[in-house]
Design an enzyme around this catalytic site. Structure first.
Site, PDB file in Angstrom:
ATOM      1  N   ASP A 139      16.978  16.222 -42.674  1.00 20.64           N
ATOM      2  CA  ASP A 139      18.287  16.660 -42.195  1.00 20.64           C
ATOM      3  C   ASP A 139      18.237  17.660 -41.037  1.00 20.64           C
ATOM      4  OD1 ASP A 139      21.061  16.487 -42.301  1.00 20.64           O
ATOM      5  OD2 ASP A 139      21.270  18.157 -43.681  1.00 20.64           O
ATOM      6  N   CYS A 193      29.431  -1.680 -55.002  1.00 26.25           N
ATOM      7  CA  CYS A 193      30.705  -0.966 -55.107  1.00 26.25           C
ATOM      8  C   CYS A 193      31.818  -1.880 -55.629  1.00 26.25           C
ATOM      9  CB  CYS A 193      31.115  -0.411 -53.744  1.00 26.25           C
ATOM     10  SG  CYS A 193      30.157   1.042 -53.225  1.00 26.25           S
ATOM     11  N   CYS A 196      35.945  -1.336 -56.473  1.00 22.30           N
ATOM     12  CA  CYS A 196      36.232   0.076 -56.717  1.00 22.30           C
ATOM     13  C   CYS A 196      36.567   0.794 -55.413  1.00 22.30           C
ATOM     14  CB  CYS A 196      35.043   0.750 -57.389  1.00 22.30           C
ATOM     15  SG  CYS A 196      35.268   2.527 -57.691  1.00 22.30           S
ATOM     16  N   CYS A 199      36.461   6.606 -54.594  1.00 17.87           N
ATOM     17  CA  CYS A 199      36.099   7.625 -53.598  1.00 17.87           C
ATOM     18  C   CYS A 199      37.118   7.684 -52.473  1.00 17.87           C
ATOM     19  CB  CYS A 199      34.697   7.355 -53.051  1.00 17.87           C
ATOM     20  SG  CYS A 199      34.483   5.750 -52.241  1.00 17.87           S
ATOM     21  N   CYS A 219      37.205  15.165 -42.487  1.00 15.56           N
ATOM     22  CA  CYS A 219      36.438  15.421 -43.710  1.00 15.56           C
ATOM     23  C   CYS A 219      36.369  16.919 -43.995  1.00 15.56           C
ATOM     24  CB  CYS A 219      35.041  14.837 -43.566  1.00 15.56           C
ATOM     25  SG  CYS A 219      33.937  15.196 -44.947  1.00 15.56           S
ATOM     26  N   CYS A 249      34.698  12.899 -53.293  1.00 15.74           N
ATOM     27  CA  CYS A 249      34.373  11.473 -53.224  1.00 15.74           C
ATOM     28  C   CYS A 249      33.121  11.135 -54.028  1.00 15.74           C
ATOM     29  CB  CYS A 249      34.251  11.000 -51.780  1.00 15.74           C
ATOM     30  SG  CYS A 249      32.876  11.703 -50.843  1.00 15.74           S
TER      31      CYS A 249
END
Length: 350
Positions: A139, A193, A196, A199, A219, A249
């Site tokens: 990161d 997923c 669904c 989130c 966000c 989420c």
């Protein structure tokens, strides 16, 4: 390529060593460019969904593929370390006088913890395969950890764009080791997923213009951590009492029922003073107090001003009149964004 039985054996040994170092997920992907991944990146940047994160655009060529960053790379070892929480991340929603801090930031700085383990695994690999060259990332470089994790089979990118593991849910810190070894890639997971959309529906600011697409400008994690200056008025109420990041989420994802805090590294256990902190304590912080409190925490990197700005929005949303005196004191703060947030909070009669 290290192939055949030798290749399989090496991949298994890498996975075993990774588990011994605390990684719960490990897979291998090619370092070559994937046209679909590169196209998705270009589209996201072209739509401006990265907001003010200019480094995403300026180093886009390096992000397109591992070989764009390091041409000699042949394989990527993608790894995940669990930080699954024991408590419900949404529990503090009902306590507006408390500050909500994202689960990942309640313990030690993951950059330091994960990188240390990555380096240990890289040293082991070079000892096993002396001809190997390696680079480790967590990161802090132009590395697309989530798409690479998906390609390496440790999960799939869910509709919230985060990686979802069928065994460990979404509570994963991701890291990568680039290597000149040409390893046999792992089999990717299929997207599970289904229909669904938990989130998407949980997002307080409608940051998902469509499934699998995130507009970072909307966000809460971006707004409270990356965004400098005043937060746009349209989002301030939606921040609620979230002062650093947002877990909504992730917290509602059904796949997290498979995540267990027993797998989380001890370094990521929450500090007691950050699990349900009072806003009043944070509003009183000066720069020295902020640096002391958040030493060794990822929160430290946003600085006192941005942090107190966030706390003032939360104070305004709390409706807690007991905070009004602290809010008024910050009306004269030297930082314009802090002073503006104090004015907004006062107008809401915190």
């Amino acid at each position: 390529m290290v192939n055949g039985e030798a290749g399989i054996a090496l991949a298994e040994r890498i996975a075993d060593q990774a588990r011994a170092l605390g990684f719960v997920a490990c897979g291998i992907a090619s370092a070559a460019e994937d046209p679909e991944r590169a196209c998705r990146l270009e589209q996201w940047l072209g739509e401006g969904h990265h907001g003010s994160m200019e480094w995403m655009e300026t180093r886009a060529e390096h992000r397109r593929s591992p070989q764009g960053l390091w041409p000699e790379a042949r394989s990527v070892i993608a790894l995940g370390m669990s930080y699954a929480p024991a408590a419900d991340p949404l529990a503090l929603e009902a306590h507006p006088d408390r500050a909500r801090i994202s689960v990942y930031a309640q313990g030690k700085d993951y950059h330091d913890v994960v990188k240390k383990r990555l380096k240990a695994l890289a040293r082991w690999l070079v000892a096993e395969e002396p001809e190997a060259q390696v680079k480790v990332f967590v990161d802090t470089a132009p590395v697309m950890e989530k798409p690479l994790g998906e390609a390496a089979g440790i999960g799939w990118q869910g509709k919230h764009t985060n990686l979802v593991s069928p065994d460990h849910g979404s509570w994963l810190f991701l890291g990568a080791i680039y290597t000149t070894l040409e390893l046999e890639p792992s089999q990717p997971h299929r997207d599970q997923c289904g229909s669904c959309r938990a989130c998407l529906d949980a997002c307080p600011t409608d940051a998902f213009p469509a499934p699998y697409r995130l507009d970072a400008r909307r966000c809460i994690s971006y707004l409270t951590i990356e965004h400098k200056g005043e937060v746009p008025h349209e989002f301030r109420e939606a921040l609620g009492n979230r002062i650093y990041g947002c877990d909504d989420c992730l917290a509602v994802c059904p796949w997290n029922k498979f995540a267990s805090e027993a797998h989380a590294a001890r370094e990521f256990l929450p500090r007691a003073e950050l699990t349900a902190p009072r806003l009043a304590e944070f509003l009183a912080l000066d720069d020295a107090g902020f640096r002391s409190l958040f030493s060794g925490s990822p929160i430290k990197r946003i600085g006192r001003d941005r942090f107190v700005r966030n706390c003032l929005y939360a104070a305004g949303n709390s409706g807690d009149a007991a905070l009004l005196a602290q809010v008024e004191r910050l009306l004269a703060d030297p930082d314009p964004a802090v002073a503006d947030a104090a004015g907004w909070a006062k107008a809401r009669r915190a």
